[in-house]
Enzyme design. Structure first.
Site, short mmCIF file in Angstrom:
data_model
loop_
_atom_site.label_atom_id
_atom_site.label_comp_id
_atom_site.label_asym_id
_atom_site.label_seq_id
_atom_site.Cartn_x
_atom_site.Cartn_y
_atom_site.Cartn_z
N ASP A 282 15.03 -47.62 88.30
CA ASP A 282 14.09 -47.78 89.41
C ASP A 282 14.88 -48.18 90.67
O ASP A 282 14.35 -48.88 91.55
CB ASP A 282 13.03 -48.84 89.08
CG ASP A 282 11.70 -48.54 89.80
OD1 ASP A 282 10.77 -49.36 89.68
OD2 ASP A 282 11.60 -47.52 90.50
N SER A 286 10.88 -50.55 95.10
CA SER A 286 10.54 -51.94 95.36
C SER A 286 10.04 -52.59 94.07
O SER A 286 9.49 -51.91 93.19
CB SER A 286 9.43 -52.02 96.42
OG SER A 286 8.28 -51.34 95.95
C1 FWO Z 1 7.75 -50.99 90.01
C2 FWO Z 1 8.38 -48.38 92.68
C3 FWO Z 1 6.34 -51.48 90.43
C4 FWO Z 1 8.14 -47.97 95.08
O1 FWO Z 1 5.50 -51.66 89.55
O2 FWO Z 1 6.90 -48.52 90.87
O3 FWO Z 1 6.15 -51.60 91.65
O4 FWO Z 1 7.36 -47.07 95.42
O5 FWO Z 1 9.27 -48.14 95.58
N1 FWO Z 1 8.33 -50.25 91.11
N2 FWO Z 1 6.35 -49.05 93.82
C5 FWO Z 1 8.67 -52.16 89.70
C6 FWO Z 1 8.30 -52.86 88.37
C7 FWO Z 1 8.53 -51.92 87.21
C8 FWO Z 1 9.19 -54.08 88.22
C9 FWO Z 1 7.80 -49.05 91.46
C10 FWO Z 1 7.78 -48.92 93.95
ZN ZN Z 2 7.03 -47.13 89.27
#
Ligand code: FWO
Ligand code: ZN
Length: 385
Positions: A282, A286
């Site tokens: 990831d 974020s």
């Molecule tokens: C996860 C990426 C979250 C983006 O649930 O899904 O937010 O668009 O950059 N990150 N939303 C992180 C957890 C798995 C810890 C994303 C973020």
């Molecule tokens: Zn995600």
């Protein structure tokens, strides 16, 4: 261009023992003891890797290569990734994705970043879509995206069971999965839907339902963040037993989160389903935090370096042997993503290799036969690094 890597301990991931590797241009040509070429007319580069460990280059199936974030407003949009971050992390193949923000982040920009990374020396692919349903596409159709955009190997990250999703219906999800299945077949590519699974109670119920009650194989659905909580992990283990793969995220915002992930990997190994488990970082995504009333309270950024960091800890703790642990970031993702010639140290495979010292630290990285890092010194920087 000819290279001979001598005397390394080779984990392909299977342990092959101490052997030499012959690299011709961008391919692995031979894996044998004591390779001795005496073709004087050719300049053959010989490297003595005695005392070193050689692994297949790492595959990270979920990286926000062109940036992500935004859940805290405009100033929380995360920066794109740099080549040197990927190299230091031993990642030679990535799959780029969009996330929460599929508006200011475009697929065209994601594609351009993937092409840039390819020009700079690594292998890159992308998912069409973002969190939202209906998914954003290049051509207006998921099937056409697979057929016309070579780098598109899947659709994602499609959000389910999350307050940031579009609350997709089961019918909408079935449509995306079936179009992805068809697109993968017609374009001779993986055709997987990378699902972002939030902390909502329904978890991956939709996916288990589709696998049980339609003609679509479980392997088309590839849920990530399955280490978010214990309930999700157990749903993942159930899904793996139905033939699916599932993915754990290695980026963490607390030490306790890191230790939880390490324990979960051990649990997968003990449940004999490690061959159906992948890890992804990831990276540049974020990691936002919301309070109990759903208000944003802050965010951290995903680190691609966490991918091998977690694998190294799992091995150092003695939870899994090295050859089992590295499957999660080499062989297993290459199977899910149907990346031929990737994920193994095999004759005719791409010469993507990571060289570790005895303390399991990444020292050198070779991508498509070219050294991008040697003895921890980066040899290839991104254009503007
Ligand atoms: C996860 C990426 C979250 C983006 O649930 O899904 O937010 O668009 O950059 N990150 N939303 C992180 C957890 C798995 C810890 C994303 C973020
Ligand atoms: Zn995600």
């Amino acid at each position: 261009m000819v290279k001979v890597l001598k005397n390394a301990e080779i984990f392909s991931p299977k342990y092959l023992g101490k052997k030499d590797i012959l690299i011709l241009n961008d391919k692995i040509a031979l894996i044998e003891k004591d390779i001795n070429l005496s073709i004087s007319s050719m300049d053959i580069e010989i490297y003595d890797f005695s005392g070193k460990i050689v692994l297949p280059g790492f595959i990270d199936s979920h990286v926000h290569i062109s940036g992500g974030g935004g859940e805290g407003g405009f100033s929380s949009r995360t920066p794109e990734i740099n080549l040197s971050q990927l190299i230091r992390a031993g990642v030679t193949t990535i799959v780029g994705c969009l996330g929460t923000d599929g508006i200011t982040r475009s697929l065209e920009n994601l594609y351009a970043k993937a092409k840039a990374l390819e020009e700079e020396g690594i292998s890159s692919f992308i998912y069409s879509g973002s969190y939202a349903v209906p998914p954003v596409t290049f051509t207006g159709s998921i099937v056409k995206d697979f057929i016309l955009i070579d780098k598109v190997i899947g659709v994602g990250e499609i959000a389910i069971s999350d307050h940031r999703s579009t609350q997709p219906t089961f019918e909408e999800i079935k449509k995306i999965v079936s179009n992805t299945r068809l697109g993968g077949l017609l374009s001779n590519k993986a055709g997987v839907v990378n699902f972002h699974v939030g902390s909502g109670d329904n978890g991956i119920d939709y996916l288990i339902n589709i696998a049980k009650n339609t003609e679509i194989p479980a392997s088309v659905m590839y849920p990530t963040h399955m280490n978010r909580n214990k309930k999700l992990l157990y749903q993942g283990i159930e899904f793996a037993k139905m033939g699916g793969y599932f993915d754990l995220t290695t980026s963490y915002s607390t030490e306790e989160g890191k230790l939880k992930t390490i324990e979960f990997i051990k649990e997968c190994f003990e449940n004999n389903i490690i061959d159906k488990v992948t890890l992804s970082s990831d990276g540049q995504g974020s990691l936002p935090k919301f309070d109990s009333s759903g208000d944003f309270i802050g965010l951290k950024i995903g680190e691609i370096s966490s991918l091998f960091e977690i694998v190294r800890e799992v091995v150092k703790k003695g939870y899994l042997p090295l050859e089992e642990a590295i499957k999660t970031i080499t062989l297993n993702p290459s199977k899910v993503l149907k990346l031929k010639n990737k994920g193994q140290i095999e004759i005719s495979f791409d010469a993507d290799l990571v060289i570790l010292n005895k303390d399991l630290e990444i020292e050198s990285v070779i991508s498509k036969g070219i050294f991008l890092m040697k003895e921890k010194k980066i040899l290839k920087k991104g254009t503007f690094e």
